[in-house]
Design a protein around this motif. Structure first.
Motif, PDB file in Angstrom:
ATOM      1  N   LYS A 177     -45.319 -31.218  10.321  1.00 40.37           N
ATOM      2  CA  LYS A 177     -45.914 -31.559   9.023  1.00 40.37           C
ATOM      3  C   LYS A 177     -44.959 -31.226   7.880  1.00 40.37           C
ATOM      4  O   LYS A 177     -44.855 -31.974   6.915  1.00 40.37           O
ATOM      5  CB  LYS A 177     -47.247 -30.839   8.837  1.00 40.37           C
ATOM      6  N   LYS A 192     -43.470 -33.921   5.165  1.00 36.99           N
ATOM      7  CA  LYS A 192     -43.603 -33.715   3.728  1.00 36.99           C
ATOM      8  C   LYS A 192     -42.245 -33.804   3.040  1.00 36.99           C
ATOM      9  O   LYS A 192     -42.097 -34.483   2.025  1.00 36.99           O
ATOM     10  CB  LYS A 192     -44.240 -32.345   3.460  1.00 36.99           C
ATOM     11  N   LYS A 203     -50.909 -32.910   1.037  1.00 36.38           N
ATOM     12  CA  LYS A 203     -51.142 -32.490   2.419  1.00 36.38           C
ATOM     13  C   LYS A 203     -50.774 -33.618   3.375  1.00 36.38           C
ATOM     14  O   LYS A 203     -50.662 -34.777   2.982  1.00 36.38           O
ATOM     15  CB  LYS A 203     -52.588 -32.056   2.643  1.00 36.38           C
ATOM     16  N   ASN A 239     -51.735 -35.074   7.358  1.00 34.18           N
ATOM     17  CA  ASN A 239     -52.530 -35.057   8.581  1.00 34.18           C
ATOM     18  C   ASN A 239     -51.777 -35.864   9.631  1.00 34.18           C
ATOM     19  O   ASN A 239     -51.292 -36.954   9.340  1.00 34.18           O
ATOM     20  CB  ASN A 239     -53.910 -35.686   8.360  1.00 34.18           C
ATOM     21  N   GLN A 253     -51.196 -37.434   1.924  1.00 32.91           N
ATOM     22  CA  GLN A 253     -51.983 -37.406   0.693  1.00 32.91           C
ATOM     23  C   GLN A 253     -51.081 -36.950  -0.439  1.00 32.91           C
ATOM     24  O   GLN A 253     -50.495 -35.870  -0.370  1.00 32.91           O
ATOM     25  CB  GLN A 253     -53.165 -36.438   0.841  1.00 32.91           C
ATOM     26  N   THR A 294     -50.329 -35.961  -4.560  1.00 32.89           N
ATOM     27  CA  THR A 294     -51.050 -35.289  -5.645  1.00 32.89           C
ATOM     28  C   THR A 294     -51.449 -36.303  -6.707  1.00 32.89           C
ATOM     29  O   THR A 294     -50.954 -37.436  -6.730  1.00 32.89           O
ATOM     30  CB  THR A 294     -50.167 -34.195  -6.279  1.00 32.89           C
TER      31      THR A 294
END
Length: 99
Positions: free
Chosen positions: A38, A42, A56, A58, A85, A87
């Motif tokens: 993850k 990111k 985040k 997933n 996701q 911001t």
């Protein structure tokens, strides 16, 4: 396992009806390398797309499907999918703009 660079992590965007509807909530779906974490996903999104800030990530591991060709059976390769996701103050991802 080989060391993954940020440009090796994201393989392609996933464009389906469900993923297009999620874009209104700033959620973007990508096919990613099966060994990517993850944190790596990111970092890759923030480096590849200017102005994107990830809130985040997933992830989903998908097993290969069983396939037959005559009497021989086998499986397709495993895949990994990531829903990212962003911001609220983040810029949108440009590759999805014309769709």
């Amino acid at each position: 396992m080989a060391d993954l660079k940020y440009y090796d992590v994201i393989l392609k965007p996933i464009v389906t009806e469900k993923s297009m509807n999620a874009m209104s909530e700033k959620k973007y779906t990508f096919s990613v390398h099966t060994d990517a974490t993850k944190g790596q996903i990111k970092e890759a999104v923030e480096k590849m797309f200017a102005g994107a800030k990830v809130a985040k990530v997933n992830t989903m591991n998908q097993d290969g499907k069983s396939r037959r060709r005559g009497a021989t059976t086998g499986k397709t390769s495993k895949t990994k999918k990531a829903i990212v996701q962003l911001t609220e103050d983040s810029a949108d991802i440009e590759i999805f703009e014309g769709l």
